[in-house]
Write a protein that holds these residues in place. Structure first.
Motif, PDB file in Angstrom:
ATOM      1  N   SER A 214       0.824  -1.193   0.000  1.00  0.00           N
ATOM      2  CA  SER A 214       0.000   0.000   0.000  1.00  0.00           C
ATOM      3  C   SER A 214       0.869   1.258   0.000  1.00  0.00           C
ATOM      4  CB  SER A 214      -0.917  -0.049   1.219  1.00  0.00           C
ATOM      5  OG  SER A 214      -1.904   0.932   1.116  1.00  0.00           O
TER       6      SER A 214
ATOM      7  N   SER B 164     -13.051   5.655   6.811  1.00  0.00           N
ATOM      8  CA  SER B 164     -12.019   4.635   6.953  1.00  0.00           C
ATOM      9  C   SER B 164     -10.647   5.277   6.944  1.00  0.00           C
ATOM     10  CB  SER B 164     -12.076   3.660   5.783  1.00  0.00           C
ATOM     11  OG  SER B 164     -13.391   3.332   5.502  1.00  0.00           O
TER      12      SER B 164
ATOM     13  N   THR C  74      -6.591  -2.093   0.504  1.00  0.00           N
ATOM     14  CA  THR C  74      -7.238  -2.419   1.771  1.00  0.00           C
ATOM     15  C   THR C  74      -6.506  -3.564   2.455  1.00  0.00           C
ATOM     16  OG1 THR C  74      -9.257  -1.973   0.577  1.00  0.00           O
ATOM     17  CG2 THR C  74      -9.480  -2.883   2.792  1.00  0.00           C
TER      18      THR C  74
ATOM     19  N   GLU D 286      -7.599   0.892   5.471  1.00  0.00           N
ATOM     20  CA  GLU D 286      -8.887   0.198   5.384  1.00  0.00           C
ATOM     21  C   GLU D 286      -9.619   0.469   4.080  1.00  0.00           C
ATOM     22  OE1 GLU D 286     -10.389   2.077   8.806  1.00  0.00           O
ATOM     23  OE2 GLU D 286      -8.929   1.076  10.100  1.00  0.00           O
ATOM     24  N   LYS D 287      -8.943   1.160   3.166  1.00  0.00           N
ATOM     25  CA  LYS D 287      -9.632   1.440   1.914  1.00  0.00           C
ATOM     26  C   LYS D 287      -8.634   1.396   0.761  1.00  0.00           C
ATOM     27  CE  LYS D 287      -9.304   6.343   3.084  1.00  0.00           C
ATOM     28  NZ  LYS D 287     -10.073   7.511   3.502  1.00  0.00           N
ATOM     29  N   SER D 288      -9.177   1.157  -0.402  1.00  0.00           N
ATOM     30  CA  SER D 288      -8.337   1.088  -1.582  1.00  0.00           C
ATOM     31  C   SER D 288      -8.560   2.356  -2.381  1.00  0.00           C
ATOM     32  CB  SER D 288      -8.716  -0.142  -2.391  1.00  0.00           C
ATOM     33  OG  SER D 288      -7.920  -0.182  -3.545  1.00  0.00           O
TER      34      SER D 288
ATOM     35  N   GLU E 167     -16.279   3.178   3.580  1.00  0.00           N
ATOM     36  CA  GLU E 167     -15.330   3.862   2.706  1.00  0.00           C
ATOM     37  C   GLU E 167     -15.824   5.271   2.439  1.00  0.00           C
ATOM     38  OE1 GLU E 167     -13.513   2.553  -1.074  1.00  0.00           O
ATOM     39  OE2 GLU E 167     -13.491   0.590  -0.107  1.00  0.00           O
TER      40      GLU E 167
END
Ligand code: SF4
Ligand code: FES
Lengths: 99, 738
Positions: free
Chosen positions: B252, B590, B611, B594-596, B621
């Motif tokens: 990430s 988020s 995520t 916790e999120k893309s 999100e």
């Protein structure tokens, strides 16, 4: 280009240009930006005039009116003068009746 | 013992001497060909033999060699056989020679490796079962692969024992395990700039330490934990938390500064267990700073997990439906119209939610899209029309080529620690020179202080004087000006930009050409470049309007007086920090793990975060929350899934979805941008001193402010208040493992 600069309605909030850094199809748009940017900004100081270059993209202009209404036009291969008239046409499109 | 401390701090070129004669482009080196295990390879001249072997597909075990550090050649694990050489040679310390024949897989090599392993293990404690390095220990792995299956050492006196050192709240030491590879010392000296981590004694008595009892005060210290091939340096916050094989690994992007360091999030179940660097040579190489690495425990505390609605002076948990309805009523009852509806985008807002928020607010008839920074209510001094006016145009990777760097109103050490390490590199290797206009800071390279204020900046450009740096500046082949984001947050922003752009245009030939762009703005907030790319900025008219409805998207740094008490305030974000205090409704979003979502770093590089763990409780999100709100407000947005949203982002700017690449503005338009800045009508530059925007590196955002580890670091490093624990408690217990 001053005519264009003055003819942009106040309901136009944002103009965006997509163009490529190198391709010949974007040359007209680039010329247009280089020569008219200052004039347009001078008479429309609150207008956003976002120039976004990305390799290989099709040159395009987007206009955003009040309340998030948008339309766009392709500018591929046009010369400076044609870009100006295409833009003029776009910003003065009266289909957006809300103004 | 065999371990030799060959390490010499490498500072090849001193400040201001001879560096200008270095050629600015690296000379292309000739290729040479050699044979490794019967296979021919061609490598550039000067390549280490170990890399040539690697290129030929032969793995060579190593402990001390690391391709981003200076060569020490003291562990001897990398021995290979070279034809016509009387003894095996250390392949890391030997350049590849044309025509030589190298063997990495002969009985002699095997025997040599076995021997080295045996020596290393003779003094290494047998505490693998309780060692945090277990599972990712080079010594463990290599002794399985290359070691002998029995030992000949039965030392009656026991193994070598070394006192542990207390390096602060991050690095845990267990010095009995040290194999004296000196990787940590080389990193601390060459990359982090902590020159007092070093070695004392020799032979069997060689010890790693700070010479005197003190903490290792560096924002990059966590990296020595990764570098240590054994368990001598491990992580205090992560001590005994997990084993590597239990962890799910997610690649990430870090968001705690604007560099966009590539990271790997290691999680177990719903919890982030640790954050490690991921290699990206164009951005963070192999390093991350300590905030990136250790602020993750802040993700567990102070979280908003359910929508909250204010009733009197307390918050009441609510359903999503109720919360969104309350916002609808709030908007209607506030009577807000047009620009009275105001959005504030905070430092941690992702690009998707910024896009959604902008589209929604535009639909509501508002252009009042502000940023969470001083002067964020008025259009930014840089403008957002031309990208080169607000980006780090030079490129993080390229700054190492700069021969003279002028920093204006910025402390790169705290605003972009990764960029700072590159400066240290160019300072050591190429003798780059640095000047600073602004508040001083303890820097990791030599720096000439040229002034404090916007006025001093103007003076430097008009009458540079005869200082050492001024002279170098005039002749620099690749000069670089870096204007810090904080400069634009003062009333002098436009004046500084004007002076800078004039100077750059006057010296175009050196500043702007196809290979070099020496004009860079250094952002420090992860969301800022994205907001500018999107045009998420207020207009001059909107800035004079008194807002009646305010939407805070991850905004936690604002000045509370900018929020009129009569207005209706919504806070969307993941932590109960400053923003939530002023809210009438809180919507739980988020955090970045916790999120893309898309992040645009200070260079304008788009990168996709992924995520790793699910958002806690009822949080969602962020862009989906805004999409749902648009429905409730009866202004539905035309995208239902993230792909459609990214198409919309393309329409706004293709650069936002060109992942992992940097769209560099053309030279012509860069010049246009500079011209615009230089023609700005501005007030006179004042003599007001620039201030560092970051006072406490370890507490800059809601995540790090909620983190216990960061609080400990802040106490130890920023406040200098650290009481070393009795490091040898439990020494008796350890002795029994010897
Ligand atoms: S502490 Fe680790 S990195 Fe440092 S010299 Fe010892 S083994 Fe090498
Ligand atoms: S890796 Fe070559 S001597 Fe250590």
């Amino acid at each position: 280009m001053t005519t264009l600069a003055r003819s942009i309605p106040r309901t136009v909030k944002e103009i965006r240009f997509h163009l490529c850094q190198t391709s010949p199809a974007s040359r007209g748009v680039r010329q247009f930006i280089l020569s008219s940017y200052s004039g347009i900004k001078a008479s429309n100081p609150d207008l956003k005039f976002l120039v976004r270059e990305a390799a290989g993209v099709e040159p395009k202009a987007f206009v955003r009116w009040e309340r998030g209404v948008e339309s766009s036009t392709g500018l591929s291969g046009l010369n400076e003068k044609d870009v100006a008239s295409a833009l003029n046409q776009l910003v003065n499109q009266q289909t957006v009746g809300k103004a | 013992m065999f371990a030799r401390s060959r390490f010499v701090a490498r500072r090849a070129i001193k400040f201001g001497s001879g560096s200008r004669t270095l050629s600015t482009t690296l000379p292309r080196r000739a290729d040479i060909t050699l044979t490794v295990d019967g296979k021919e390879v061609t490598v550039p001249q000067g390549t280490a033999l170990i890399q040539a072997c690697e290129a030929a597909g032969a793995t060579v075990p190593r402990f001390c060699y690391h391709d981003r550090l200076a060569i020490a050649g003291n562990c001897r694990m990398c021995l290979v056989e070279v034809e016509r050489s009387p003894k095996p040679v250390a392949s890391c310390a030997m350049p590849a020679m044309p025509g030589s024949k190298v063997f990495t897989n002969t009985p002699l090599v095997h025997k040599a490796r076995e021997g080295v392993m045996e020596f290393l293990l003779a003094n290494h404690p047998l505490d693998c079962a309780i060692c945090d390095q277990g599972g990712e220990c080079d010594l463990q792995d290599q002794s399985m692969r290359y070691g002998s299956d029995r030992t000949r050492f039965h030392e009656i006196t026991g193994k070598r024992a070394v006192e542990n050192k207390d390096l602060g709240p991050i690095v845990k030491t267990s010095m009995n395990r040290c194999i004296q590879c000196t990787r940590c010392v080389r990193f601390a000296n060459d990359v982090a700039g902590v020159e007092d981590l070093g070695t004392t004694g020799r032979g069997n008595d060689l010890q790693i330490g700070m010479y005197v009892e003190k903490v290792m005060d560096s924002e990059m210290s966590g990296n020595i934990i990764d570098l240590c091939p054994v368990g001598a340096l491990t992580s205090k916050p992560y001590a005994f938390q997990a084993r590597p094989w239990e962890l799910k690994k997610t690649e990430s992007i870090d968001v705690l500064d604007a560099v966009g360091s590539n990271i790997r999030i290691d999680s177990r179940g719903v919890q982030v267990m640790r954050i490690q660097p991921k290699i990206n040579d164009e951005v963070n190489e192999e390093w991350i700073n300590d905030k990136t690495r250790y602020a993750y425990d802040g993700l567990k505390y102070q979280r908003l997990t359910t929508p909250l609605v204010r009733e009197g002076d307390r918050f009441v948990p609510a359903t999503w439906e109720h919360a969104l309805e309350t916002i609808r009523h709030g908007l209607i009852n506030s009577g807000a119209k047009g620009d009275e509806i105001k959005a504030v985008a905070g430092h941690l807002a992702d690009t998707e939610s910024l896009t959604t928020l902008k589209d929604l607010f535009n639909k509501l008839g508002s252009e009042n899209l502000t940023l969470d920074q001083p002067f964020g209510d008025s259009p930014p001094a840089t403008g957002v029309d031309l990208r080169s006016n607000y980006l780090f145009n030079t490129g993080i990777e390229n700054i190492e080529e700069a021969d003279a760097v002028l920093l204006i109103g910025t402390n790169p050490r705290h605003e972009a620690a990764i960029i700072n390490t590159r400066f240290r590199k160019s300072f050591l290797r190429r003798g780059a020179n640095f000047g600073l206009i602004g508040e001083t800071f303890p820097s990791t390279f030599e720096l000439e202080h040229l002034g404090q204020s916007a006025k001093d900046a103007e003076t430097f450009f008009s009458k540079p004087g005869n200082g050492t740096f001024a002279k170098i500046w005039k002749e620099a082949k690749k000069p670089l000006i870096i204007v810090g984001s904080a400069v634009m947050e003062t009333k002098d922003g436009a004046a500084v930009l004007k002076a800078v752009s004039k100077h750059v245009l006057a010296n175009q030939a050196r500043f702007l050409n196809q290979e070099w762009n020496g004009f860079s703005i250094l952002q420090r907030a992860a969301s800022r470049a994205a907001a500018y790319d999107l045009g998420f900025t207020p207009s001059t008219t909107s800035s004079s309007v008194k807002p009646k409805f305010i939407y805070l998207l991850n905004a936690d740094e604002f000045d509370p007086t900018t929020i009129p008490s009569s207005s209706f305030v919504v806070y969307q974000g993941h932590h109960g920090d400053l923003g939530a205090q002023y809210a009438d409704v809180c919507l739980p979003g988020s955090a970045y793990t916790e999120k893309s979502t898309t992040w645009i770093n200070t260079e304008g590089r788009a990168q996709l975060g992924r995520t790793a763990v699910p958002p806690p409780g009822a949080s969602r999100e962020d862009w989906k929350i805004l999409r749902a709100l648009s429905e409730v407000l009866n202004q539905p947005l035309p995208y239902d899934d993230v792909l459609a949203l990214r198409d919309r982002m393309w329409d706004i700017s293709p650069t936002l979805v060109r992942y992992d690449s940097r769209e560099i503005p053309s030279v012509e338009l860069t010049k246009l941008g500079l011209q615009v800045l230089s023609e700005n009508k501005t007030s006179q530059a004042s003599g007001e001193k620039f201030k560092k925007p970051i006072e406490d590196f370890y507490r800059t955002d809601p995540i790090s402010r909620a983190s216990v580890t960061m609080a400990a670091c802040s106490k130890a490093f920023t406040k200098g208040d650290y009481v070393p624990a009795d490091v040898d408690e439990g020494a008796t217990a350890q002795a029994s493992y010897a």
